[in-house]
Scaffold this motif. Structure first.
Motif, PDB file in Angstrom:
ATOM      1  N   SER A  23      34.451  40.737  52.245  1.00  0.00           N
ATOM      2  CA  SER A  23      34.805  41.882  53.085  1.00  0.00           C
ATOM      3  C   SER A  23      36.052  41.564  53.893  1.00  0.00           C
ATOM      4  O   SER A  23      36.461  40.410  54.016  1.00  0.00           O
ATOM      5  CB  SER A  23      33.665  42.243  54.047  1.00  0.00           C
TER       6      SER A  23
ATOM      7  N   SER B  13      35.897  47.356  53.847  1.00  0.00           N
ATOM      8  CA  SER B  13      36.422  47.008  52.514  1.00  0.00           C
ATOM      9  C   SER B  13      35.535  45.976  51.823  1.00  0.00           C
ATOM     10  O   SER B  13      35.946  44.853  51.549  1.00  0.00           O
ATOM     11  CB  SER B  13      37.857  46.484  52.642  1.00  0.00           C
TER      12      SER B  13
ATOM     13  N   TYR C 194      41.967  45.587  43.574  1.00  0.00           N
ATOM     14  CA  TYR C 194      42.018  47.018  43.852  1.00  0.00           C
ATOM     15  C   TYR C 194      42.430  47.792  42.615  1.00  0.00           C
ATOM     16  O   TYR C 194      42.865  47.246  41.620  1.00  0.00           O
ATOM     17  CB  TYR C 194      42.894  47.368  45.043  1.00  0.00           C
TER      18      TYR C 194
ATOM     19  N   GLN D  52      37.426  43.029  48.590  1.00  0.00           N
ATOM     20  CA  GLN D  52      37.920  41.782  49.142  1.00  0.00           C
ATOM     21  C   GLN D  52      37.069  40.617  48.645  1.00  0.00           C
ATOM     22  O   GLN D  52      35.847  40.610  48.841  1.00  0.00           O
ATOM     23  CB  GLN D  52      37.920  41.827  50.669  1.00  0.00           C
TER      24      GLN D  52
END
Length: 231
Positions: free
Chosen positions: A154, A159, A66, A47
């Motif tokens: 985050s 994440s 990602y 993130q």
């Protein structure tokens, strides 16, 4: 020196009311990013900015990266993604860029959104060049407002980003192609649409927002030399 995020606990919390935009409001986010791989397979995400609920219905806004090593997505390394969601399972925009981005080098990553509540209104820029994209979902029709604390690096306490971030900027407007091209040449966010700039955190040795937003840093350290930012 940029700020290093360790991939497990590092994050920067912003005021709870920051970036509380409805789906009909335009915005842009940009940062100089150097990410490092930390997983050998499976769906993984980093993130860059998140104002998304960590639990269902996962509403809000999120911009990051990602990849997968299992064939779930058609990529072998990282791509940019954007979620703008009322409910992540049924009412959302979910798009990603379609070109793999190499790790270990400084890249200017910029997201722009026009407030149209459609995937067509989302654009990704890499080093100032607009990117082709894939649309995973395009059915946003309800409010995305929420009270979750936004974070850089985050999604709340999960994440986490792994690598270095610097020259972070956020705007209450959709930047145009020329403005994104300037960011791609390492022009400072403070020189880009200053009347709409709502946050500018250089993230050089310390965590300060030039626009006055209170930032709370957790588990950060000084990282590698960042590229020269032209003020």
């Amino acid at each position: 020196m940029s700020i290093d995020f360790n991939g497990t606990t590092s994050r920067i919390a912003l005021p709870t009311g920051f970036f509380d935009y409805e789906r009909t409001q335009a915005f842009s986010i940009s940062a100089v990013v150097r990410y490092e791989f930390a997983r050998s397979g499976g769906l993984a995400g980093y993130q860059i900015f998140s104002r998304l609920n960590s639990s269902a219905p996962h509403n809000g806004v999120e911009f990051g990266m990602y990849w997968t090593g299992t064939g779930v997505l058609p990529f072998s390394s990282a791509v940019m993604f954007c979620y703008i969601a009322n409910n992540f399972s049924s009412n959302r925009i979910n798009v990603n860029s379609s070109t793999d981005i190499a790790s270990g080098s400084d890249k200017v990553m910029t997201l722009t959104y026009d407030g149209s509540s459609t995937a067509a209104g989302v654009k990704f820029y890499l080093d100032g060049v607009v990117q082709s994209k894939n649309t995973v979902a395009d059915n946003l029709s309800a409010s995305i407002l929420l009270s979750t604390t936004p974070h850089i690096g985050s999604r709340g306490t999960a994440s986490f980003f792994n690598g270095q971030l610097s020259s972070f900027g956020a705007w209450s407007a959709q930047l145009n192609a020329a403005e994104c091209a300037s960011l791609g040449k390492f022009i400072s966010p403070k020189k880009i649409r200053p009347q709409s700039l709502v946050m500018h955190a250089p993230l050089i040795r310390e965590v300060i927002d030039a626009k006055g937003n209170a930032l709370t840093a957790t588990s950060l350290s000084v990282g590698a030399n960042q590229p020269r930012i032209y003020l």
